[in-house]
Design a protein around this motif. Structure first.
Motif, short mmCIF file in Angstrom:
data_model
loop_
_atom_site.label_atom_id
_atom_site.label_comp_id
_atom_site.label_asym_id
_atom_site.label_seq_id
_atom_site.Cartn_x
_atom_site.Cartn_y
_atom_site.Cartn_z
N LEU A 1 3.64 -11.08 33.77
CA LEU A 1 3.66 -10.08 34.84
C LEU A 1 4.98 -9.33 34.87
O LEU A 1 5.02 -8.11 35.09
CB LEU A 1 3.38 -10.76 36.18
N SER A 2 6.08 -10.05 34.63
CA SER A 2 7.40 -9.40 34.60
C SER A 2 7.49 -8.42 33.44
O SER A 2 8.05 -7.33 33.57
CB SER A 2 8.50 -10.45 34.48
N LEU A 3 6.93 -8.80 32.29
CA LEU A 3 6.99 -7.93 31.11
C LEU A 3 6.23 -6.62 31.35
O LEU A 3 6.75 -5.53 31.08
CB LEU A 3 6.38 -8.65 29.90
N VAL A 4 5.00 -6.69 31.85
CA VAL A 4 4.21 -5.48 32.00
C VAL A 4 4.76 -4.58 33.11
O VAL A 4 4.53 -3.36 33.10
CB VAL A 4 2.73 -5.82 32.27
N GLN A 5 5.47 -5.17 34.08
CA GLN A 5 6.05 -4.37 35.16
C GLN A 5 7.40 -3.78 34.77
O GLN A 5 7.79 -2.73 35.29
CB GLN A 5 6.20 -5.24 36.41
N ILE B 1 -3.60 -8.12 25.96
CA ILE B 1 -3.39 -7.49 27.27
C ILE B 1 -3.11 -6.02 27.02
O ILE B 1 -2.17 -5.68 26.28
CB ILE B 1 -2.22 -8.16 28.01
N GLU B 2 -3.92 -5.13 27.61
CA GLU B 2 -3.82 -3.70 27.37
C GLU B 2 -3.72 -2.93 28.68
O GLU B 2 -4.36 -3.31 29.68
CB GLU B 2 -5.05 -3.19 26.59
N ARG B 3 -2.95 -1.86 28.66
CA ARG B 3 -2.84 -1.01 29.84
C ARG B 3 -4.13 -0.24 30.05
O ARG B 3 -4.59 -0.11 31.18
CB ARG B 3 -1.66 -0.04 29.69
N ASP B 4 -4.70 0.31 28.98
CA ASP B 4 -5.96 1.02 29.08
C ASP B 4 -7.11 0.03 28.95
O ASP B 4 -7.00 -0.98 28.25
CB ASP B 4 -6.08 2.08 27.98
N ARG B 5 -8.26 0.32 29.54
CA ARG B 5 -9.40 -0.59 29.50
C ARG B 5 -10.24 -0.33 28.24
O ARG B 5 -11.36 0.14 28.31
CB ARG B 5 -10.25 -0.42 30.76
N LYS B 6 -9.65 -0.68 27.09
CA LYS B 6 -10.36 -0.50 25.84
C LYS B 6 -11.14 -1.77 25.51
O LYS B 6 -10.78 -2.86 25.93
CB LYS B 6 -9.38 -0.20 24.71
N SER B 7 -12.21 -1.61 24.76
CA SER B 7 -12.99 -2.80 24.36
C SER B 7 -12.20 -3.61 23.36
O SER B 7 -11.42 -3.06 22.57
CB SER B 7 -14.32 -2.37 23.75
N PHE B 8 -12.40 -4.88 23.41
CA PHE B 8 -11.68 -5.80 22.53
C PHE B 8 -12.54 -6.08 21.30
O PHE B 8 -13.65 -6.56 21.40
CB PHE B 8 -11.40 -7.11 23.28
N ARG B 9 -12.03 -5.74 20.11
CA ARG B 9 -12.80 -5.87 18.88
C ARG B 9 -12.34 -7.08 18.07
O ARG B 9 -11.15 -7.39 18.02
CB ARG B 9 -12.65 -4.60 18.03
N VAL B 10 -13.31 -7.72 17.37
CA VAL B 10 -12.98 -8.86 16.52
C VAL B 10 -12.02 -8.45 15.42
O VAL B 10 -11.16 -9.20 15.01
CB VAL B 10 -14.27 -9.47 15.91
N SER B 11 -12.17 -7.22 14.93
CA SER B 11 -11.29 -6.75 13.86
C SER B 11 -9.83 -6.77 14.29
O SER B 11 -8.93 -7.02 13.49
CB SER B 11 -11.69 -5.34 13.42
N GLN B 12 -9.56 -6.49 15.60
CA GLN B 12 -8.18 -6.54 16.09
C GLN B 12 -7.63 -7.95 15.99
O GLN B 12 -6.48 -8.15 15.62
CB GLN B 12 -8.14 -6.05 17.54
N LEU B 13 -8.47 -8.92 16.36
CA LEU B 13 -7.99 -10.29 16.32
C LEU B 13 -7.77 -10.77 14.90
O LEU B 13 -6.86 -11.54 14.63
CB LEU B 13 -9.01 -11.20 17.02
N ARG B 14 -8.60 -10.31 13.96
CA ARG B 14 -8.38 -10.67 12.56
C ARG B 14 -7.07 -10.08 12.06
O ARG B 14 -6.38 -10.69 11.24
CB ARG B 14 -9.56 -10.19 11.71
N THR B 15 -6.73 -8.88 12.58
CA THR B 15 -5.44 -8.29 12.23
C THR B 15 -4.30 -9.14 12.75
O THR B 15 -3.31 -9.39 12.06
CB THR B 15 -5.33 -6.86 12.81
#
Length: 535
Positions: free
Chosen positions: A77-81, A126-140
């Motif tokens: 919470l401290s980081l994102v603020q 954790i993202e500021r914009d509400r983008k969908s979370f893709r498996v490809s991102q996690l593989r990255t």
């Protein structure tokens, strides 16, 4: 958390780049550790914020931790603020994010400030914009963190490679599974100990006696657990006069996705609980334990089948007087199936030692190739499955002319048309003193018992030790064992035991010979030396 000072300058690793900082490398863990070439100091979140503030226009941060605790919530919470430019924060943990209450509390706090939090196995995005979370991102994320796995040695998890090796005793238990191996290990002191037969590692808090054995998987146990499937043998473990604090169970997974899907099933009183690993290494799954009962590896089947570490085991059946062919039994099994379990189900056969490791893909067709070509292999093809008992039947049978002393075996992937187990020379007659006796010797051993019957009755002194060994291997019935035990003289005991061998066949006489040679080698040598035709 800790900070490492490095003599060659340092960097802060973010998700997509490395930002140079003056003589500091930041990594995130929960324990203070020491390691050659690094000085590690305890720091708090305020220090971390101060360091990150030195980065202009910070947009993405990528962190690695050994486990998630409630202490992480105020830090995040401290980081994102604190950083208006920050739009993405990725966190990887050695242990899956649990309990969910901690994550849920953080998710609710972030949602109120316009952030989204998504969990996938051991990763959080954790993202500021509400983008969908893709498996490809996690593989990255996983690809970027391959090198960071070396830092896991700082997390307090001990490698299975550092364990002391032991060979357990075999014990006989009065239960329904008499054909099952039951192992015993008397631990001399606290430490890590690895079984040479099963490859299980026991982390002991002190001296004690450990008993363990495989038990059968009940397919109904995994009903209701979604796509979970057994990924290793099921072990019943008990400890007397001591304490086990941790288990390392061997796995056979190769792909990172399948390793991430591993868990441990803990069975007690007909109930099943799923235990998340502390760590998954290249060879073992580590768990903390509080009580003992039955444990077995399971994995979630959400990806298409991928190669696993496997083994090709070759056995030679005993030859008979009328037989004109040698028969080889070839087993395709996952690497974490203990050889001792397979041998115990085929005591009449000779295990032929050869380099057995390979990679096989479940649900894939394979064919066994044999030279000379006059040999017969059945079936022509067979599908490989990760099978963990209770029965280990051969995958292929090979029929070879009895006069042939050696064959070459190889394994072919029928889908890709390539060899996955390169040709091996398999001797059908030769052996050394450390290997099992060749099958053609079994006829000789049977003749030995018959020819020397009178001398054996007079001279065998270890008859009850031999009878115990035969009973342990379930080679004489309990009724006959009781008669041998009740006999008044040693000679009478031996006579009754030899009578039991006659009804048991060549395999029982072979086992009698082996036990006699272990107990009274000088007697066997003396009798054989006077009859060179039997050698």
């Amino acid at each position: 958390m800790w900070v490492s000072k490095h003599s060659h300058g340092s960097q802060l690793k973010t998700s997509n780049c490395l930002v140079s900082l003056p003589n500091i490398i930041i990594s995130v863990q929960q324990k203070k550790e020491t390691h050659t070439g690094l000085e590690q100091l305890e720091v708090d979140e305020l220090f971390l914020l101060d360091v990150l503030q030195s980065v202009s226009g910070l947009k993405k941060v990528h962190m690695q931790t050994d486990r998630w605790t409630v202490r992480w919530n105020p830090i995040i919470l401290s980081l994102v603020q604190a950083f208006p430019s920050l739009n993405e924060l990725r966190i990887n943990a050695t242990v899956s994010f649990n309990p969910l209450k901690i994550i849920q509390s953080l998710r609710e706090s972030l949602t109120r400030t316009g952030w989204t939090l998504t969990v996938w196995r051991k990763s959080v995005l954790i993202e500021r914009d509400r983008k969908s979370f893709r498996v490809s991102q996690l593989r990255t994320i996983k690809t970027e963190n391959i090198e960071s796995k070396r830092a896991e040695s700082f997390s307090g998890q001990s490698s299975s490679d550092d364990a002391e090796v032991f060979t357990p005793d075999h014990v006989q238990e009065d239960d329904e599974d008499k054909h099952k191996n039951s192992y015993r290990f008397v631990c001399p002191h606290a430490g890590h100990f690895q079984c040479t037969l099963t490859n299980i590692v026991f982390v002991m808090e002190g001296e004690g006696e450990v008993r363990y054995k495989t038990v059968s998987w009940d397919p109904r146990l995994l009903d209701g657990l979604g796509q979970m499937k057994s990924a290793g043998p099921l072990y019943n473990i008990d400890c007397f006069h001591g304490s086990i604090s941790r288990l390392h169970l061997p796995h056979c997974e190769i792909s990172e996705e399948n390793k991430d899907g591993l868990a441990v099933a803990h069975l007690t009183g007909g109930n099943i609980a799923i235990m998340q690993p502390l760590q998954v290494t290249e060879t073992h799954v580590m768990i903390d334990i509080r009580d003992l009962s039955i444990f077995g590896l399971i994995k979630r089947m959400i990806f298409p089948p991928s190669p696993v570490a496997a083994q090709v085991l070759v056995f030679l059946r005993p030859i008979t007087l009328r037989q004109r062919e040698n028969i080889l039994d070839v087993h395709l099994l996952p690497l974490n199936v203990p050889l001792s379990e397979v041998k115990d189900q085929h005591t009449e056969n000779t295990h032929i030692k050869t380099s057995s490791k390979c990679s096989l893909t479940p649900a894939t067709e394979y064919s066994l190739c044999c030279q000379p070509e006059e040999s017969t292999v059945q079936p022509e093809t067979e599908m490989f499955e990760c099978h963990f008992g209770p029965n280990y039947h051969p995958t292929f049978e090979v029929f070879v002319n009895v006069n042939i002393e050696e064959v070459k075996l190889s394994l072919l992937d029928k889908t890709e048309g390539k060899e996955v187990w390169l040709p091996r020379r398999i001797p059908l007659t030769a052996s050394d003193k450390d290997s099992d006796p060749p099958a053609h010797k079994r006829l000789t051993e049977s003749v030995f018992v018959k020819k020397h019957r009178d001398k054996l009755i007079k001279r065998v002194s270890s008859v009850m030790a031999i009878a115990d060994g035969l009973r342990t291997n379930d080679m004489i019935p309990d009724e006959m064992y009781s008669k041998v035990r009740a006999a008044k003289t040693r000679q009478e005991k031996t006579r009754l035991l030899l009578d039991a061998l006659d009804s048991g066949g060549a395999s029982v006489k072979t086992e009698f010979y082996r036990l006699l040679k272990d107990e009274e080698p000088y007697l066997v040598d003396e009798l054989e030396s006077g009859h060179s035709g039997l050698q």
